[in-house]
Design a protein around this motif. Structure first.
Motif, PDB file in Angstrom:
ATOM      1  N   LYS A 227      34.429   2.527   6.154  1.00  0.00           N
ATOM      2  CA  LYS A 227      35.006   1.432   7.753  1.00  0.00           C
ATOM      3  C   LYS A 227      35.170   0.527   8.128  1.00  0.00           C
ATOM      4  O   LYS A 227      36.032   0.299   8.243  1.00  0.00           O
ATOM      5  N   THR A 228      34.144  -0.633   7.667  1.00  0.00           N
ATOM      6  CA  THR A 228      34.394  -1.992   7.827  1.00  0.00           C
ATOM      7  C   THR A 228      34.883  -2.421   6.277  1.00  0.00           C
ATOM      8  O   THR A 228      36.461  -2.978   6.943  1.00  0.00           O
ATOM      9  N   THR A 229      35.276  -1.663   5.641  1.00  0.00           N
ATOM     10  CA  THR A 229      35.933  -2.527   4.145  1.00  0.00           C
ATOM     11  C   THR A 229      37.493  -2.108   4.967  1.00  0.00           C
ATOM     12  O   THR A 229      38.629  -3.166   4.318  1.00  0.00           O
TER      13      THR A 229
ATOM     14  N   ALA B  52      31.938  -3.104  16.843  1.00  0.00           N
ATOM     15  CA  ALA B  52      30.854  -2.292  17.126  1.00  0.00           C
ATOM     16  C   ALA B  52      30.338  -2.305  17.401  1.00  0.00           C
ATOM     17  O   ALA B  52      29.563  -1.446  16.838  1.00  0.00           O
ATOM     18  N   ASP B  53      29.743  -2.724  16.040  1.00  0.00           N
ATOM     19  CA  ASP B  53      28.823  -2.226  15.142  1.00  0.00           C
ATOM     20  C   ASP B  53      28.012  -3.199  15.089  1.00  0.00           C
ATOM     21  O   ASP B  53      27.361  -4.602  14.664  1.00  0.00           O
ATOM     22  N   GLN B  54      26.661  -2.823  15.624  1.00  0.00           N
ATOM     23  CA  GLN B  54      25.245  -3.863  15.575  1.00  0.00           C
ATOM     24  C   GLN B  54      24.989  -4.154  13.958  1.00  0.00           C
ATOM     25  O   GLN B  54      24.031  -5.700  14.440  1.00  0.00           O
ATOM     26  N   GLN B  55      25.034  -3.937  12.728  1.00  0.00           N
ATOM     27  CA  GLN B  55      25.223  -4.198  11.461  1.00  0.00           C
ATOM     28  C   GLN B  55      25.724  -5.994  11.108  1.00  0.00           C
ATOM     29  O   GLN B  55      25.160  -6.834  10.343  1.00  0.00           O
ATOM     30  N   GLY B  56      26.838  -6.122  11.664  1.00  0.00           N
ATOM     31  CA  GLY B  56      27.704  -7.126  12.489  1.00  0.00           C
ATOM     32  C   GLY B  56      28.732  -7.211  10.843  1.00  0.00           C
ATOM     33  O   GLY B  56      28.890  -8.353  10.396  1.00  0.00           O
ATOM     34  N   ASN B  57      28.513  -6.289  10.319  1.00  0.00           N
ATOM     35  CA  ASN B  57      29.881  -5.846   9.078  1.00  0.00           C
ATOM     36  C   ASN B  57      30.550  -6.516   9.207  1.00  0.00           C
ATOM     37  O   ASN B  57      31.192  -7.276   8.008  1.00  0.00           O
ATOM     38  N   ALA B  58      31.465  -6.306  10.123  1.00  0.00           N
ATOM     39  CA  ALA B  58      33.183  -6.633  10.366  1.00  0.00           C
ATOM     40  C   ALA B  58      32.560  -8.516  10.156  1.00  0.00           C
ATOM     41  O   ALA B  58      33.882  -8.903   9.947  1.00  0.00           O
TER      42      ALA B  58
ATOM     43  N   ILE C 280      38.471  -1.289  15.580  1.00  0.00           N
ATOM     44  CA  ILE C 280      37.620  -1.303  16.464  1.00  0.00           C
ATOM     45  C   ILE C 280      36.573  -0.495  15.274  1.00  0.00           C
ATOM     46  O   ILE C 280      37.122   0.253  15.001  1.00  0.00           O
ATOM     47  N   ASP C 281      35.998  -1.615  14.649  1.00  0.00           N
ATOM     48  CA  ASP C 281      34.614  -1.674  13.483  1.00  0.00           C
ATOM     49  C   ASP C 281      33.368  -0.321  14.357  1.00  0.00           C
ATOM     50  O   ASP C 281      33.376  -1.306  14.953  1.00  0.00           O
ATOM     51  N   SER C 282      32.989   0.713  13.928  1.00  0.00           N
ATOM     52  CA  SER C 282      32.245   1.621  14.490  1.00  0.00           C
ATOM     53  C   SER C 282      30.793   1.838  13.458  1.00  0.00           C
ATOM     54  O   SER C 282      30.708   1.495  12.230  1.00  0.00           O
TER      55      SER C 282
HETATM   56 MG   LIG Z   1      30.502  -0.420   8.458  1.00  0.00          MG
END
Ligand SMILES: [Mg+2]
Ligand SMILES: Nc1ncnc2c1ncn2[C@@H]1O[C@H](COP(=O)(O)OP(=O)(O)OP(=O)(O)O)[C@@H](O)[C@H]1O
Length: 301
Positions: free
Chosen positions: A56-58, A79-85, A169-171
């Motif tokens: 997703k993020t990639t 929108a992902d708490q991991q914050g990868n984007a 929007i990255d989820s």
């Molecule tokens: Mg991701």
């Protein structure tokens, strides 16, 4: 093969991997003009799949970079708490006074006030995630209309005089509140699907959720496409899964496939998209193809 694709491959081969964004942009657009047509209205696309680690993020980061290098103004909302984007685009650490999606979701801050600009690609903007977002689902649960918060914020942004051609929007890898907010805020959903055994089972669950949302909260949501990711066409299993996905979902499955490519996995640690990190790589070419296909799918979707 379309005209675009042939042109892409040549342009990418010519592009250097230098750090000057102007040089990179000129290499991608040798004529010096913007090559990608802007959509009639801003396209807001949620990239979703509740399965973790499917690309997703990639997909968000590299599609956004490709479109921005093609002259379009693009926003990535993390929108992902991991914050990868965020970290893949240079915002691993935020300045102390930098607003993030957390303040937008919980304190009513405007998306406009949380925008940060990518260093290498000036047309690419980010609303970053922050560490505070770890508990956001519990915080939002208490609210009425909590599914609608991001949609209202995006609406406000687009009515504020700030123009974007594409908003991605990255989820997160769940069907929780943030994914629902992403799907309600978007007009379109793009699903990266790792072409592997059992991939279809998770997809059924996602499409059920989307159907439910469409009926209840976002009747305008459209399926832009399924993008096969991390494909290994050199194995029988990889080929078989891809065939199965195409047989089942037909034209929704994008023509472009993203192969496994090591440069795609390396780019985030350099806080860059593949298009500036290794523009001549297979991964860069395929994400450019995917960007062109996405542009061409505007009318069809
Ligand atoms: Mg991701
Ligand atoms: N085509 C690819 N080839 C090789 N590695 C890839 C490819 N696509 C993604 N990766 C790597 O696989 C991992 C998972 O990808 P990514 O973070 O994009 O998935 P995700 O769906 O966003 O994950 P999560 O569900 O945790 O948010 C990352 O380390 C990424 O760099």
């Amino acid at each position: 093969m379309s005209k675009h694709r042939l042109a892409d491959a040549d342009m990418v081969e010519q592009a250097d991997s230098g750090t000057d964004s102007g040089a990179t942009r000129r290499s991608l657009n040798p004529s010096g003009t913007d090559t990608l047509p802007a959509p009639e209205k801003p396209r807001v696309i949620a990239v979703a799949n509740q399965k973790g680690g499917v690309g997703k993020t990639t997909t968000v980061v590299n599609l956004a970079a490709a479109l921005a290098l093609g002259g379009l103004k693009v926003l990535v909302i993390d929108a992902d708490q991991q914050g990868n984007a965020s970290s893949s685009l240079g915002f691993r650490h935020l300045a102390e006074d930098q607003l993030s999606l957390y303040e937008v979701m919980t304190e009513g801050a405007a998306l406009r006030d949380a925008l940060v600009q990518n260093e290498k690609i000036p047309n690419l903007w980010v609303v970053p995630a922050s560490m505070n977002m770890a508990g956001i689902e519990l915080e939002l649960n208490e609210r009425t209309n909590f599914q609608q918060i991001l949609a209202d914020a995006v609406h406000q942004l687009l009515n504020s005089g700030e123009h974007f051609d594409y908003i991605f929007i990255d989820s997160p890898p769940s069907l929780g509140i943030m994914t629902v907010n992403a799907l309600v805020a978007a007009q379109e959903v793009l699903v990266p699907l790792q072409a592997e055994y059992l991939a279809l089972e998770g997809l059924t669950q996602l499409t059920k959720t989307i159907d439910m949302l469409v009926i209840r909260l976002n009747p305008d949501l459209r399926f832009t496409g399924i993008l096969p990711t991390m494909v290994t066409t050199n194995t029988l299993l990889g080929k078989g899964v891809l065939e199965e996905v195409r047989a089942y979902y037909g034209n929704i499955v994008m023509e472009t496939i993203i192969p496994r490519n090591v440069a795609l996995a390396e780019a985030p640690s350099h806080e860059e998209s593949i298009l500036t990190y290794q523009p001549a790589s297979k991964g860069a070419k395929c994400y450019l193809d995917a960007a062109y296909e996405l542009v061409s799918r505007e009318e069809k979707s």
